[in-house]
Scaffold this motif. Structure first.
Motif, PDB file in Angstrom:
ATOM      1  N   VAL A  18       7.661  -1.271   5.652  1.00 20.80           N
ATOM      2  CA  VAL A  18       6.283  -1.585   5.251  1.00 20.80           C
ATOM      3  C   VAL A  18       6.323  -2.388   3.950  1.00 20.80           C
ATOM      4  N   LEU A  19       5.241  -3.114   3.698  1.00 17.64           N
ATOM      5  CA  LEU A  19       5.107  -3.868   2.451  1.00 17.64           C
ATOM      6  C   LEU A  19       4.163  -3.106   1.524  1.00 17.64           C
ATOM      7  N   VAL A  20       4.692  -2.663   0.391  1.00 19.97           N
ATOM      8  CA  VAL A  20       3.847  -2.043  -0.629  1.00 19.97           C
ATOM      9  C   VAL A  20       3.204  -3.192  -1.402  1.00 19.97           C
ATOM     10  N   THR A  21       1.887  -3.210  -1.477  1.00 22.72           N
ATOM     11  CA  THR A  21       1.179  -4.353  -2.063  1.00 22.72           C
ATOM     12  C   THR A  21       1.003  -4.212  -3.566  1.00 22.72           C
ATOM     13  N   GLY A  22       0.825  -5.353  -4.214  1.00 23.51           N
ATOM     14  CA  GLY A  22       0.598  -5.375  -5.651  1.00 23.51           C
ATOM     15  C   GLY A  22       0.136  -6.747  -6.092  1.00 23.51           C
ATOM     16  N   PHE A  23      -0.171  -6.824  -7.358  1.00 25.38           N
ATOM     17  CA  PHE A  23      -0.648  -8.060  -7.975  1.00 25.38           C
ATOM     18  C   PHE A  23       0.469  -8.638  -8.822  1.00 25.38           C
ATOM     19  N   ILE A  24       0.764  -9.926  -8.624  1.00 26.02           N
ATOM     20  CA  ILE A  24       1.844 -10.572  -9.365  1.00 26.02           C
ATOM     21  C   ILE A  24       1.285 -11.149 -10.662  1.00 26.02           C
ATOM     22  N   LEU A  25       1.853 -10.700 -11.772  1.00 25.12           N
ATOM     23  CA  LEU A  25       1.444 -11.183 -13.090  1.00 25.12           C
ATOM     24  C   LEU A  25       2.103 -12.533 -13.378  1.00 25.12           C
ATOM     25  N   PRO A  26       1.610 -13.273 -14.385  1.00 26.98           N
ATOM     26  CA  PRO A  26       2.199 -14.581 -14.707  1.00 26.98           C
ATOM     27  C   PRO A  26       3.708 -14.531 -14.968  1.00 26.98           C
ATOM     28  N   ASP A  27       4.218 -13.405 -15.493  1.00 26.89           N
ATOM     29  CA  ASP A  27       5.655 -13.307 -15.771  1.00 26.89           C
ATOM     30  C   ASP A  27       6.465 -12.851 -14.554  1.00 26.89           C
ATOM     31  N   GLY A  28       5.789 -12.680 -13.403  1.00 28.64           N
ATOM     32  CA  GLY A  28       6.468 -12.304 -12.173  1.00 28.64           C
ATOM     33  C   GLY A  28       6.507 -10.808 -11.907  1.00 28.64           C
ATOM     34  N   GLU A  29       6.099 -10.003 -12.866  1.00 30.11           N
ATOM     35  CA  GLU A  29       6.086  -8.555 -12.654  1.00 30.11           C
ATOM     36  C   GLU A  29       4.969  -8.184 -11.686  1.00 30.11           C
ATOM     37  N   VAL A  30       5.115  -7.027 -11.040  1.00 30.90           N
ATOM     38  CA  VAL A  30       4.160  -6.594 -10.025  1.00 30.90           C
ATOM     39  C   VAL A  30       3.450  -5.325 -10.481  1.00 30.90           C
ATOM     40  N   VAL A  31       2.110  -5.371 -10.430  1.00 28.26           N
ATOM     41  CA  VAL A  31       1.275  -4.190 -10.662  1.00 28.26           C
ATOM     42  C   VAL A  31       0.853  -3.689  -9.292  1.00 28.26           C
ATOM     43  N   LEU A  32       1.192  -2.459  -8.976  1.00 25.70           N
ATOM     44  CA  LEU A  32       0.893  -1.910  -7.660  1.00 25.70           C
ATOM     45  C   LEU A  32      -0.603  -1.813  -7.404  1.00 25.70           C
ATOM     46  N   SER A  33      -1.001  -2.079  -6.168  1.00 25.41           N
ATOM     47  CA  SER A  33      -2.390  -1.844  -5.773  1.00 25.41           C
ATOM     48  C   SER A  33      -2.470  -0.410  -5.255  1.00 25.41           C
ATOM     49  N   GLN A  34      -3.580   0.232  -5.572  1.00 30.43           N
ATOM     50  CA  GLN A  34      -3.726   1.629  -5.168  1.00 30.43           C
ATOM     51  C   GLN A  34      -5.197   1.980  -5.026  1.00 30.43           C
ATOM     52  N   PRO A  35      -5.485   3.022  -4.243  1.00 29.88           N
ATOM     53  CA  PRO A  35      -6.879   3.457  -4.130  1.00 29.88           C
ATOM     54  C   PRO A  35      -7.402   3.917  -5.487  1.00 29.88           C
ATOM     55  N   GLU A  36      -8.664   3.723  -5.718  1.00 30.36           N
ATOM     56  CA  GLU A  36      -9.296   4.125  -6.981  1.00 30.36           C
ATOM     57  C   GLU A  36      -9.395   5.648  -7.091  1.00 30.36           C
ATOM     58  N   ARG A  37      -9.463   6.320  -5.950  1.00 26.02           N
ATOM     59  CA  ARG A  37      -9.441   7.784  -5.877  1.00 26.02           C
ATOM     60  C   ARG A  37      -8.497   8.181  -4.757  1.00 26.02           C
ATOM     61  N   TRP A  38      -8.121   9.458  -4.736  1.00 24.88           N
ATOM     62  CA  TRP A  38      -7.236   9.931  -3.668  1.00 24.88           C
ATOM     63  C   TRP A  38      -7.934   9.798  -2.330  1.00 24.88           C
ATOM     64  N   VAL A  39      -7.176   9.325  -1.348  1.00 25.18           N
ATOM     65  CA  VAL A  39      -7.649   9.252   0.038  1.00 25.18           C
ATOM     66  C   VAL A  39      -6.553   9.834   0.923  1.00 25.18           C
ATOM     67  N   PRO A  40      -6.896  10.305   2.123  1.00 22.33           N
ATOM     68  CA  PRO A  40      -5.848  10.831   3.012  1.00 22.33           C
ATOM     69  C   PRO A  40      -4.815   9.754   3.345  1.00 22.33           C
ATOM     70  N   ASN A  41      -3.548  10.146   3.350  1.00 29.22           N
ATOM     71  CA  ASN A  41      -2.492   9.203   3.724  1.00 29.22           C
ATOM     72  C   ASN A  41      -2.748   8.662   5.119  1.00 29.22           C
ATOM     73  N   GLY A  42      -2.574   7.361   5.276  1.00 28.64           N
ATOM     74  CA  GLY A  42      -2.821   6.688   6.548  1.00 28.64           C
ATOM     75  C   GLY A  42      -4.214   6.084   6.640  1.00 28.64           C
ATOM     76  N   SER A  43      -5.085   6.382   5.663  1.00 37.67           N
ATOM     77  CA  SER A  43      -6.430   5.800   5.684  1.00 37.67           C
ATOM     78  C   SER A  43      -6.332   4.287   5.679  1.00 37.67           C
ATOM     79  N   ARG A  44      -7.143   3.646   6.507  1.00 38.36           N
ATOM     80  CA  ARG A  44      -7.094   2.197   6.631  1.00 38.36           C
ATOM     81  C   ARG A  44      -8.114   1.547   5.686  1.00 38.36           C
ATOM     82  N   LEU A  45      -7.675   0.505   5.001  1.00 35.43           N
ATOM     83  CA  LEU A  45      -8.553  -0.285   4.149  1.00 35.43           C
ATOM     84  C   LEU A  45      -9.477  -1.094   5.041  1.00 35.43           C
ATOM     85  N   ALA A  46     -10.767  -1.094   4.725  1.00 34.15           N
ATOM     86  CA  ALA A  46     -11.733  -1.820   5.549  1.00 34.15           C
ATOM     87  C   ALA A  46     -12.493  -2.805   4.702  1.00 34.15           C
TER      88      ALA A  46
END
Length: 111
Positions: free
Chosen positions: A83-111
């Motif tokens: 799987v691809l764990v998603t994130g935001f690429i900063l200008p220096d190439g580092e990655v900030v992970l994307s995550q739900p703003e609150r806990w959601v059940p694992n497997g919940s689909r983004l809509a």
């Protein structure tokens, strides 16, 4: 370039919790091996993530992230990334992970 709603629906973006983290010394760029629990339907999947500069292994463990679950598996050195764990690429190439703003059940689909 615009895409249609049908195109967007083809990408499975799901929430999961990182349940295991290991160093990945064989990767070309500094990375971690991650195991992500994506819920009962999908299970635990592996991912390689270049997030070693901004996150310690302890900070990654038990963190919820957003993953693309329907890309084909990809071999990274001697590890299969499922799987691809998603994130935001900063200008220096580092990655900030994307995550739900609150806990959601694992497997919940983004809509």
């Amino acid at each position: 370039m615009s895409i249609s709603w049908q195109d967007f629906e083809k990408v499975e973006l799901r929430a999961g919790t990182i349940v295991q983290v290991e160093d990945f010394p064989k990767a070309r760029k500094p990375a971690c091996k991650l195991w992500v629990d994506l819920g009962e339907e999908i299970g635990i999947k592996r991912s390689s993530a270049q997030v070693t500069k901004l996150y310690s292994k302890a900070e990654l463990l038990n963190r919820q992230v957003i993953c693309v679950t329907n890309f084909p598996a990809k071999q990274v050195a001697d590890f299969i990334s499922e799987v691809l764990v998603t994130g935001f690429i900063l200008p220096d190439g580092e990655v900030v992970l994307s995550q739900p703003e609150r806990w959601v059940p694992n497997g919940s689909r983004l809509a």
